[in-house]
Design a protein around this motif. Structure first.
Motif, short mmCIF file in Angstrom:
data_model
loop_
_atom_site.label_atom_id
_atom_site.label_comp_id
_atom_site.label_asym_id
_atom_site.label_seq_id
_atom_site.Cartn_x
_atom_site.Cartn_y
_atom_site.Cartn_z
N VAL A 52 69.06 27.10 45.36
CA VAL A 52 68.06 26.26 45.39
C VAL A 52 68.15 25.58 46.87
O VAL A 52 69.16 25.45 47.18
N ASP A 53 67.14 25.50 47.31
CA ASP A 53 66.65 25.31 48.89
C ASP A 53 66.17 23.58 48.84
O ASP A 53 65.34 23.61 48.07
N GLY A 54 66.74 22.90 49.68
CA GLY A 54 66.00 21.77 50.08
C GLY A 54 66.19 20.63 49.33
O GLY A 54 65.36 19.80 49.26
N LEU A 55 67.21 20.61 48.32
CA LEU A 55 67.36 19.73 47.26
C LEU A 55 68.62 18.70 48.08
O LEU A 55 69.79 19.33 48.20
N ALA A 56 68.36 17.31 48.38
CA ALA A 56 69.49 16.73 48.73
C ALA A 56 69.94 15.92 47.57
O ALA A 56 69.40 15.31 46.81
N LEU A 57 71.15 16.00 47.41
CA LEU A 57 71.97 15.24 46.39
C LEU A 57 72.96 14.07 47.04
O LEU A 57 73.26 14.38 48.27
N ASP A 58 73.11 13.11 46.26
CA ASP A 58 73.57 11.72 46.67
C ASP A 58 75.13 11.70 46.39
O ASP A 58 75.89 10.91 46.72
N GLY A 59 75.51 12.80 45.34
CA GLY A 59 76.90 12.71 45.02
C GLY A 59 76.99 13.53 43.85
O GLY A 59 76.36 14.35 43.58
N PRO A 60 78.22 13.42 43.14
CA PRO A 60 78.29 14.30 41.79
C PRO A 60 77.06 13.92 40.76
O PRO A 60 76.92 14.93 39.88
N VAL A 61 76.40 12.87 40.86
CA VAL A 61 75.48 12.78 39.79
C VAL A 61 74.25 12.13 40.73
O VAL A 61 74.33 11.20 41.30
N THR A 62 72.99 12.88 40.54
CA THR A 62 71.88 12.27 41.38
C THR A 62 70.70 12.47 40.41
O THR A 62 70.41 13.27 39.80
N ARG A 63 69.95 11.02 40.55
CA ARG A 63 68.80 11.02 39.65
C ARG A 63 67.60 11.91 40.38
O ARG A 63 67.57 12.11 41.55
N LEU A 64 66.85 12.84 39.72
CA LEU A 64 65.76 13.48 39.99
C LEU A 64 64.66 13.14 39.08
O LEU A 64 64.46 12.48 38.14
N ASP A 65 63.42 13.17 39.87
CA ASP A 65 62.12 13.27 39.24
C ASP A 65 62.00 14.15 38.21
O ASP A 65 62.31 15.43 38.57
N PRO A 66 61.55 13.78 37.08
CA PRO A 66 61.42 15.00 36.02
C PRO A 66 60.55 15.86 36.25
O PRO A 66 60.78 17.22 35.87
N ALA A 67 59.49 15.91 37.05
CA ALA A 67 58.80 16.80 37.63
C ALA A 67 59.52 18.29 38.48
O ALA A 67 59.22 19.14 38.14
N LEU A 68 60.40 17.35 39.15
CA LEU A 68 61.28 18.23 39.91
C LEU A 68 62.19 18.91 39.12
O LEU A 68 62.38 20.09 39.12
#
Length: 207
Positions: free
Chosen positions: A112-128
């Motif tokens: 997976v490229d270009g996905l920025a995570l804020d920590g152990p649990v990160t909210r995502l856009d459902p479309a993502l």
């Protein structure tokens, strides 16, 4: 899908449908999940992170490099979870986040490229999340396998030999004992696996 499509946003608001989240597994927990089959992933020590709701979609990832290893949905946590998922005798603690697997990629994770995570649990856009899921294509066809574990045991009786066998299995587990697997009907294709990966058991080939 471009790298720009994989950006997260802290401004995503919950909707009437399920939310979507990325869960980042520590390396040692990823290895534990590869060793023993679990229907549910239970994580503790997440007191300071956002709280996914039951039914929310989850993408399970590991880092360095970032790879997608499973998909799932948030489930109701059980009353307790084991500190070591491989050891049924380990001390139990409170279940915090439970994820029921819907698709596993533990042996062939997807980069997976270009996905920025804020920590152990990160909210995502459902479309993502759906974009990540669409990368996987249909699940592979299931087939029948023969799996065996052979140990030479010295004992005074068959029943004692079986007891000693299970003692060895519980003590050594998948990190030390080789399991032998072959497609049903093709025993000549047998392979040995240790630590969840193919392992050569012929000392002559190591020389």
């Amino acid at each position: 899908m471009t790298d720009t499509d994989l950006r997260t946003s802290g401004t995503i608001e919950p909707s009437d449908g399920p939310g979507a989240w990325a869960v980042l597994l520590p390396a040692e927990r990823y290895e534990a999940e590869r060793l023993v089959h679990h229907d549910t992933l239970e994580l503790t020590g997440l007191d300071d992170v956002a709280r996914p709701r039951p039914g929310d979609l989850v993408a399970v990832l590991v880092d360095e490099p970032l790879r997608l290893v499973a998909l799932g949905r948030v489930a109701l946590a059980t009353g307790e979870t084991r500190e070591d998922p491989d050891d049924p005798q380990s001390e139990a603690g409170p279940g915090v986040l439970a994820v029921s697997y819907t698709r596993r990629l533990l042996d062939e994770p997807v980069p997976v490229d270009g996905l920025a995570l804020d920590g152990p649990v990160t909210r995502l856009d459902p479309a993502l999340w759906r974009g990540l899921a669409d990368r996987l294509g249909p699940p592979p066809a299931r087939r029948s396998w023969l799996v065996s574990l052979d140990l030479p045991i010295e004992a005074a009786s068959p029943a004692e030999a079986v007891r000693i066998f299970w003692s060895y299995v519980q003590e050594l587990g998948p990190r030390e004992l080789p399991a032998f697997v072959s497609p049903t009907g093709d025993e000549l294709a047998m392979q040995a696996f240790v630590l969840g990966a193919e392992a050569n058991q012929d000392p002559e080939e190591d020389d």
